[in-house]
Design a protein around this motif. Structure first.
Motif, PDB file in Angstrom:
ATOM      1  N   THR A  20      -0.878  -9.510   4.501  1.00 54.00           N
ATOM      2  CA  THR A  20      -0.746  -8.063   4.435  1.00 54.00           C
ATOM      3  C   THR A  20      -0.558  -7.670   2.983  1.00 54.00           C
ATOM      4  O   THR A  20       0.285  -8.227   2.282  1.00 54.00           O
ATOM      5  CB  THR A  20       0.448  -7.583   5.283  1.00 54.00           C
ATOM      6  N   VAL A  21      -1.354  -6.721   2.552  1.00 52.56           N
ATOM      7  CA  VAL A  21      -1.355  -6.281   1.163  1.00 52.56           C
ATOM      8  C   VAL A  21      -0.566  -4.979   1.056  1.00 52.56           C
ATOM      9  O   VAL A  21      -0.614  -4.134   1.956  1.00 52.56           O
ATOM     10  CB  VAL A  21      -2.816  -6.075   0.684  1.00 52.56           C
ATOM     11  N   ARG A  22       0.169  -4.832  -0.033  1.00 47.39           N
ATOM     12  CA  ARG A  22       0.862  -3.564  -0.272  1.00 47.39           C
ATOM     13  C   ARG A  22      -0.168  -2.443  -0.337  1.00 47.39           C
ATOM     14  O   ARG A  22      -1.219  -2.586  -0.974  1.00 47.39           O
ATOM     15  CB  ARG A  22       1.637  -3.636  -1.580  1.00 47.39           C
ATOM     16  N   ASN A  23       0.129  -1.344   0.305  1.00 49.41           N
ATOM     17  CA  ASN A  23      -0.809  -0.226   0.385  1.00 49.41           C
ATOM     18  C   ASN A  23      -1.319   0.191  -0.997  1.00 49.41           C
ATOM     19  O   ASN A  23      -2.512   0.448  -1.176  1.00 49.41           O
ATOM     20  CB  ASN A  23      -0.140   0.952   1.106  1.00 49.41           C
ATOM     21  N   GLU A  24      -0.425   0.237  -1.966  1.00 50.66           N
ATOM     22  CA  GLU A  24      -0.814   0.667  -3.310  1.00 50.66           C
ATOM     23  C   GLU A  24      -1.648  -0.380  -4.054  1.00 50.66           C
ATOM     24  O   GLU A  24      -2.200  -0.107  -5.123  1.00 50.66           O
ATOM     25  CB  GLU A  24       0.429   1.037  -4.140  1.00 50.66           C
ATOM     26  N   SER A  25      -1.766  -1.594  -3.502  1.00 52.20           N
ATOM     27  CA  SER A  25      -2.509  -2.678  -4.160  1.00 52.20           C
ATOM     28  C   SER A  25      -3.876  -2.943  -3.547  1.00 52.20           C
ATOM     29  O   SER A  25      -4.627  -3.780  -4.053  1.00 52.20           O
ATOM     30  CB  SER A  25      -1.684  -3.974  -4.114  1.00 52.20           C
TER      31      SER A  25
ATOM     32  N   VAL B  39      -4.800  -2.753   5.501  1.00 48.11           N
ATOM     33  CA  VAL B  39      -3.902  -3.525   4.635  1.00 48.11           C
ATOM     34  C   VAL B  39      -3.818  -4.996   5.021  1.00 48.11           C
ATOM     35  O   VAL B  39      -3.199  -5.786   4.297  1.00 48.11           O
ATOM     36  CB  VAL B  39      -2.474  -2.924   4.598  1.00 48.11           C
ATOM     37  N   THR B  40      -4.414  -5.369   6.143  1.00 50.42           N
ATOM     38  CA  THR B  40      -4.402  -6.774   6.549  1.00 50.42           C
ATOM     39  C   THR B  40      -5.743  -7.395   6.208  1.00 50.42           C
ATOM     40  O   THR B  40      -6.797  -6.859   6.563  1.00 50.42           O
ATOM     41  CB  THR B  40      -4.127  -6.924   8.054  1.00 50.42           C
ATOM     42  N   PHE B  41      -5.681  -8.503   5.494  1.00 51.96           N
ATOM     43  CA  PHE B  41      -6.879  -9.214   5.076  1.00 51.96           C
ATOM     44  C   PHE B  41      -6.873 -10.598   5.712  1.00 51.96           C
ATOM     45  O   PHE B  41      -5.822 -11.219   5.847  1.00 51.96           O
ATOM     46  CB  PHE B  41      -6.933  -9.329   3.553  1.00 51.96           C
TER      47      PHE B  41
ATOM     48  N   TRP C  93       0.140  -8.551  -5.181  1.00 54.72           N
ATOM     49  CA  TRP C  93      -0.564  -7.658  -4.261  1.00 54.72           C
ATOM     50  C   TRP C  93      -0.073  -7.730  -2.830  1.00 54.72           C
ATOM     51  O   TRP C  93      -0.112  -6.733  -2.110  1.00 54.72           O
ATOM     52  CB  TRP C  93      -2.061  -7.959  -4.267  1.00 54.72           C
ATOM     53  N   ILE C  94       0.341  -8.927  -2.395  1.00 48.98           N
ATOM     54  CA  ILE C  94       0.667  -9.074  -0.979  1.00 48.98           C
ATOM     55  C   ILE C  94       2.122  -8.705  -0.693  1.00 48.98           C
ATOM     56  O   ILE C  94       2.997  -8.858  -1.539  1.00 48.98           O
ATOM     57  CB  ILE C  94       0.322 -10.479  -0.447  1.00 48.98           C
ATOM     58  N   ALA C  95       2.350  -8.219   0.524  1.00 53.80           N
ATOM     59  CA  ALA C  95       3.670  -7.732   0.925  1.00 53.80           C
ATOM     60  C   ALA C  95       4.574  -8.850   1.426  1.00 53.80           C
ATOM     61  O   ALA C  95       5.783  -8.668   1.510  1.00 53.80           O
ATOM     62  CB  ALA C  95       3.518  -6.669   2.015  1.00 53.80           C
TER      63      ALA C  95
END
Length: 99
Positions: free
Chosen positions: A9-14, A48-50, A80-82
């Motif tokens: 999961t990536v931070r929304n802002e990233s 946001v999920t890769f 970048w990732i949460a």
């Protein structure tokens, strides 16, 4: 052969920065054309999920690590990732031009 699926999961802002880095990395992989590797990156509908699919003919020798843009991308993931990515080994039962 070793095949793995990695979910992160990536931070929304990233998200935008990560997508730009993915494009740069895959352009370099296409340019170098390493043998023995199949690699794909996908974004799920939540935005946001890769999910990454990686298959290596020789799991002890990942040819992607010789590509500077791949290493640059790997280093950028930390910012970048949460949370920690979750790798899951896969057993390929059938594939058409993917694995």
């Amino acid at each position: 052969m070793s095949t793995v699926m990695i979910r992160a999961t990536v931070r929304n802002e990233s998200v935008g920065e990560l997508e730009t880095a993915v494009g740069k990395m895959f352009a370099a992989i296409e340019r170098e054309g390493p043998d023995g590797v199949r690699y794909a990156s996908c974004k799920l509908p939540d935005g946001v999920t890769f999910v990454v699919f990686l298959s290596l003919d020789d799991p002890q020798n990942n040819p992607l690590t010789a590509i500077p843009e791949f290493l640059e991308f790997q280093n950028g993931l930390r910012g970048w990732i949460a949370g920690p990515p979750t790798p899951e080994p896969l057993t390929v039962l059938g594939s058409y031009r993917l694995f």
